[in-house]
Design a protein around this motif. Sequence first.
Motif, PDB file in Angstrom:
ATOM      1  N   VAL A 173       0.828  -1.204   0.000  1.00  0.00           N
ATOM      2  CA  VAL A 173       0.000   0.000   0.000  1.00  0.00           C
ATOM      3  C   VAL A 173       0.864   1.256   0.000  1.00  0.00           C
ATOM      4  CG1 VAL A 173      -1.619   1.304   1.449  1.00  0.00           C
ATOM      5  CG2 VAL A 173      -1.926  -1.156   1.121  1.00  0.00           C
ATOM      6  N   GLU A 174       0.416   2.236  -0.819  1.00  0.00           N
ATOM      7  CA  GLU A 174       1.109   3.522  -0.847  1.00  0.00           C
ATOM      8  C   GLU A 174       0.408   4.519   0.078  1.00  0.00           C
ATOM      9  OE1 GLU A 174       2.657   5.302  -4.689  1.00  0.00           O
ATOM     10  OE2 GLU A 174       0.747   6.359  -4.440  1.00  0.00           O
ATOM     11  N   SER A 175      -0.914   4.558   0.011  1.00  0.00           N
ATOM     12  CA  SER A 175      -1.651   5.489   0.874  1.00  0.00           C
ATOM     13  C   SER A 175      -3.086   5.014   1.069  1.00  0.00           C
ATOM     14  CB  SER A 175      -1.641   6.895   0.260  1.00  0.00           C
ATOM     15  OG  SER A 175      -2.271   6.855  -1.005  1.00  0.00           O
ATOM     16  N   VAL A 176      -3.717   5.593   2.072  1.00  0.00           N
ATOM     17  CA  VAL A 176      -5.101   5.250   2.416  1.00  0.00           C
ATOM     18  C   VAL A 176      -5.852   6.566   2.563  1.00  0.00           C
ATOM     19  CG1 VAL A 176      -6.577   4.173   4.180  1.00  0.00           C
ATOM     20  CG2 VAL A 176      -4.324   3.199   3.690  1.00  0.00           C
ATOM     21  N   ARG A 177      -7.059   6.639   1.983  1.00  0.00           N
ATOM     22  CA  ARG A 177      -7.854   7.851   2.213  1.00  0.00           C
ATOM     23  C   ARG A 177      -9.299   7.454   2.494  1.00  0.00           C
ATOM     24  NH1 ARG A 177     -10.744  10.377  -2.323  1.00  0.00           N
ATOM     25  NH2 ARG A 177     -10.802   8.834  -3.973  1.00  0.00           N
ATOM     26  N   PHE A 178     -10.035   8.395   3.066  1.00  0.00           N
ATOM     27  CA  PHE A 178     -11.412   8.123   3.462  1.00  0.00           C
ATOM     28  C   PHE A 178     -12.303   9.075   2.677  1.00  0.00           C
ATOM     29  CE2 PHE A 178      -8.522   7.457   7.080  1.00  0.00           C
ATOM     30  CZ  PHE A 178      -8.498   6.075   7.004  1.00  0.00           C
ATOM     31  N   GLU A 179     -12.781   8.568   1.550  1.00  0.00           N
ATOM     32  CA  GLU A 179     -13.521   9.402   0.615  1.00  0.00           C
ATOM     33  C   GLU A 179     -14.773   9.960   1.280  1.00  0.00           C
ATOM     34  OE1 GLU A 179     -13.831   8.509  -3.904  1.00  0.00           O
ATOM     35  OE2 GLU A 179     -15.466   7.448  -2.910  1.00  0.00           O
ATOM     36  N   ASN A 180     -14.954  11.263   1.137  1.00  0.00           N
ATOM     37  CA  ASN A 180     -16.152  11.964   1.633  1.00  0.00           C
ATOM     38  C   ASN A 180     -16.176  12.192   3.147  1.00  0.00           C
ATOM     39  OD1 ASN A 180     -18.549  13.289   0.870  1.00  0.00           O
ATOM     40  ND2 ASN A 180     -19.763  11.605   1.704  1.00  0.00           N
ATOM     41  N   ALA A 181     -15.104  11.779   3.850  1.00  0.00           N
ATOM     42  CA  ALA A 181     -15.138  11.891   5.314  1.00  0.00           C
ATOM     43  C   ALA A 181     -15.262  13.335   5.789  1.00  0.00           C
ATOM     44  CB  ALA A 181     -13.892  11.247   5.917  1.00  0.00           C
ATOM     45  N   GLU A 182     -14.585  14.273   5.093  1.00  0.00           N
ATOM     46  CA  GLU A 182     -14.599  15.679   5.555  1.00  0.00           C
ATOM     47  C   GLU A 182     -16.008  16.242   5.539  1.00  0.00           C
ATOM     48  OE1 GLU A 182     -13.132  15.392   2.069  1.00  0.00           O
ATOM     49  OE2 GLU A 182     -12.086  13.886   3.257  1.00  0.00           O
ATOM     50  N   MET A 183     -16.852  15.719   4.646  1.00  0.00           N
ATOM     51  CA  MET A 183     -18.230  16.236   4.530  1.00  0.00           C
ATOM     52  C   MET A 183     -19.185  15.472   5.446  1.00  0.00           C
ATOM     53  SD  MET A 183     -17.642  17.755   1.391  1.00  0.00           S
ATOM     54  CE  MET A 183     -18.704  17.472   0.001  1.00  0.00           C
ATOM     55  N   ALA A 184     -18.735  14.360   6.012  1.00  0.00           N
ATOM     56  CA  ALA A 184     -19.668  13.476   6.733  1.00  0.00           C
ATOM     57  C   ALA A 184     -20.077  14.067   8.077  1.00  0.00           C
ATOM     58  CB  ALA A 184     -19.022  12.106   6.929  1.00  0.00           C
ATOM     59  N   GLN A 185     -21.335  13.883   8.405  1.00  0.00           N
ATOM     60  CA  GLN A 185     -21.841  14.257   9.735  1.00  0.00           C
ATOM     61  C   GLN A 185     -21.810  13.005  10.593  1.00  0.00           C
ATOM     62  OE1 GLN A 185     -23.229  17.396  10.433  1.00  0.00           O
ATOM     63  NE2 GLN A 185     -22.446  17.956   8.406  1.00  0.00           N
ATOM     64  N   ALA A 186     -21.482  13.169  11.858  1.00  0.00           N
ATOM     65  CA  ALA A 186     -21.598  12.030  12.773  1.00  0.00           C
ATOM     66  C   ALA A 186     -23.069  11.622  12.833  1.00  0.00           C
ATOM     67  CB  ALA A 186     -21.101  12.436  14.150  1.00  0.00           C
ATOM     68  N   ALA A 187     -23.323  10.319  12.966  1.00  0.00           N
ATOM     69  CA  ALA A 187     -24.714   9.848  13.050  1.00  0.00           C
ATOM     70  C   ALA A 187     -25.358  10.373  14.343  1.00  0.00           C
ATOM     71  CB  ALA A 187     -24.743   8.317  13.026  1.00  0.00           C
ATOM     72  N   PRO A 188     -26.688  10.490  14.371  1.00  0.00           N
ATOM     73  CA  PRO A 188     -27.363  10.980  15.577  1.00  0.00           C
ATOM     74  C   PRO A 188     -26.954  10.156  16.805  1.00  0.00           C
ATOM     75  CG  PRO A 188     -28.932  10.765  13.772  1.00  0.00           C
ATOM     76  CD  PRO A 188     -27.630  10.180  13.287  1.00  0.00           C
ATOM     77  N   GLY A 189     -26.638  10.835  17.875  1.00  0.00           N
ATOM     78  CA  GLY A 189     -26.275  10.146  19.123  1.00  0.00           C
ATOM     79  C   GLY A 189     -24.775   9.984  19.314  1.00  0.00           C
ATOM     80  N   VAL A 190     -23.998  10.106  18.232  1.00  0.00           N
ATOM     81  CA  VAL A 190     -22.550   9.856  18.350  1.00  0.00           C
ATOM     82  C   VAL A 190     -21.883  10.941  19.201  1.00  0.00           C
ATOM     83  CG1 VAL A 190     -20.368   9.833  17.061  1.00  0.00           C
ATOM     84  CG2 VAL A 190     -22.327   8.530  16.210  1.00  0.00           C
ATOM     85  N   ILE A 191     -22.122  12.195  18.855  1.00  0.00           N
ATOM     86  CA  ILE A 191     -21.452  13.293  19.567  1.00  0.00           C
ATOM     87  C   ILE A 191     -21.943  13.346  21.024  1.00  0.00           C
ATOM     88  CG2 ILE A 191     -21.070  15.810  19.614  1.00  0.00           C
ATOM     89  CD1 ILE A 191     -19.592  14.227  17.326  1.00  0.00           C
ATOM     90  N   GLU A 192     -23.235  13.108  21.219  1.00  0.00           N
ATOM     91  CA  GLU A 192     -23.800  13.096  22.576  1.00  0.00           C
ATOM     92  C   GLU A 192     -23.110  12.011  23.403  1.00  0.00           C
ATOM     93  OE1 GLU A 192     -25.349  13.153  19.750  1.00  0.00           O
ATOM     94  OE2 GLU A 192     -26.867  14.736  19.773  1.00  0.00           O
ATOM     95  N   ALA A 193     -23.001  10.812  22.848  1.00  0.00           N
ATOM     96  CA  ALA A 193     -22.384   9.703  23.586  1.00  0.00           C
ATOM     97  C   ALA A 193     -20.926  10.021  23.923  1.00  0.00           C
ATOM     98  CB  ALA A 193     -22.470   8.412  22.776  1.00  0.00           C
ATOM     99  N   LEU A 194     -20.209  10.588  22.945  1.00  0.00           N
ATOM    100  CA  LEU A 194     -18.789  10.891  23.183  1.00  0.00           C
ATOM    101  C   LEU A 194     -18.634  12.037  24.182  1.00  0.00           C
ATOM    102  CD1 LEU A 194     -17.419  10.608  19.526  1.00  0.00           C
ATOM    103  CD2 LEU A 194     -17.037   8.989  21.397  1.00  0.00           C
TER     104      LEU A 194
END
Length: 319
Positions: A173-194
């Motif tokens: 492997v040369e590199s790994v990226r997470f397509e669309n991650a910068e635009m993604a919203q955390a699912a409901p409940g994720v931020i509250e739980a954290l």
Amino acid sequence: MRATNANVADMLAALAGGVGAARFLSGLLDVVPATEVTAIVNTGDDDKFHGLWVCPDLDSVTYHLSGNHNHETGWGLADETFRVMEGLDRFGSPTWFRLGDRDLATHLYRTERLNAGATLSEVTSEIAKAWGLEINLIPMTNDRVATRITIADNHEEQSLQEWFVKNQSTPVVESVRFENAEMAQAAPGVIEALSQAETIIICPSNPIISISPILAVPKIREVLIDRRDHVVGVSPIIAGRTVRGPADRLMDALGIEVSCVGVAATYQDFCGTLVIDSRDADLAGRVNSLGVRAVISDTMMSNSRIAAALARETVAART
Ligand code: GDP
Ligand code: CA
């Protein structure tokens, strides 16, 4: 069991990949009530096969925690058959991603619900409930984030499952990226739980393709950095090796030391404490010098008793 009105102070949140996380969470549920735990699961692995939406990490956790996982393969359901895959072979359909007949029911149900307009977190909660789980299982996001792997020798980009399953994680492997991650919203409940959790656990999962995609969702990273002192990770690397899976090869390819020190370096911005294996006790000083407090424990979960003891020590590790 303290059922529905768990004290906020008791709440735990966990960032989870697939099988490594599932084994840890299974130990955790032996020592704390399931209703106090929110597991936030990687969806960067998710992909479509034969028109069906497949979420490997969510399903690994669900099947494992309900006691229905396949002990031999490490993935999928126990007592599985592959008659549908055999049927697809007749048509020349690509069947390198093996979906068992029992497993297919999950993907059929999920896809039907998503097509009807349900969110992934709604469907995930329905599936978890149907398997009898009491833990709060949430995908990291309801948006599509795709882990993409660039191969070193030809710079070709592949989906995670193409690299991991079809090509058996052999191409360097040369590199790994997470397509669309910068635009993604955390699912409901994720931020509250954290935000509310007394302790946030980073399960012993692949740091590169299970934990990093979760942290690539901007709001999740922000809240973890804010709550760094409450975050306790468990190293998936023991004595310079992964227990299973390609974490060691990926870390090495990306220039990260294949050890709990490399894990600490990857997590140092958002993780205050790292549980490392007793076989790595001599590396504790180097972990500490990264500003990550090392706690030494037996982290090889060879049976459920060790997994439960590790979970207990992980929860207790935060000072
Ligand atoms: P996957 O998505 O199914 O590959 O699962 P994860 O990302 O959750 O877990 C994979 C990681 O779990 C690998 O890096 C393994 O080394 C780690 N792992 C599996 N079993 C154990 C164990 O018993 N102890 C520790 N410390 N790590 C483990
Ligand atoms: Ca995975």
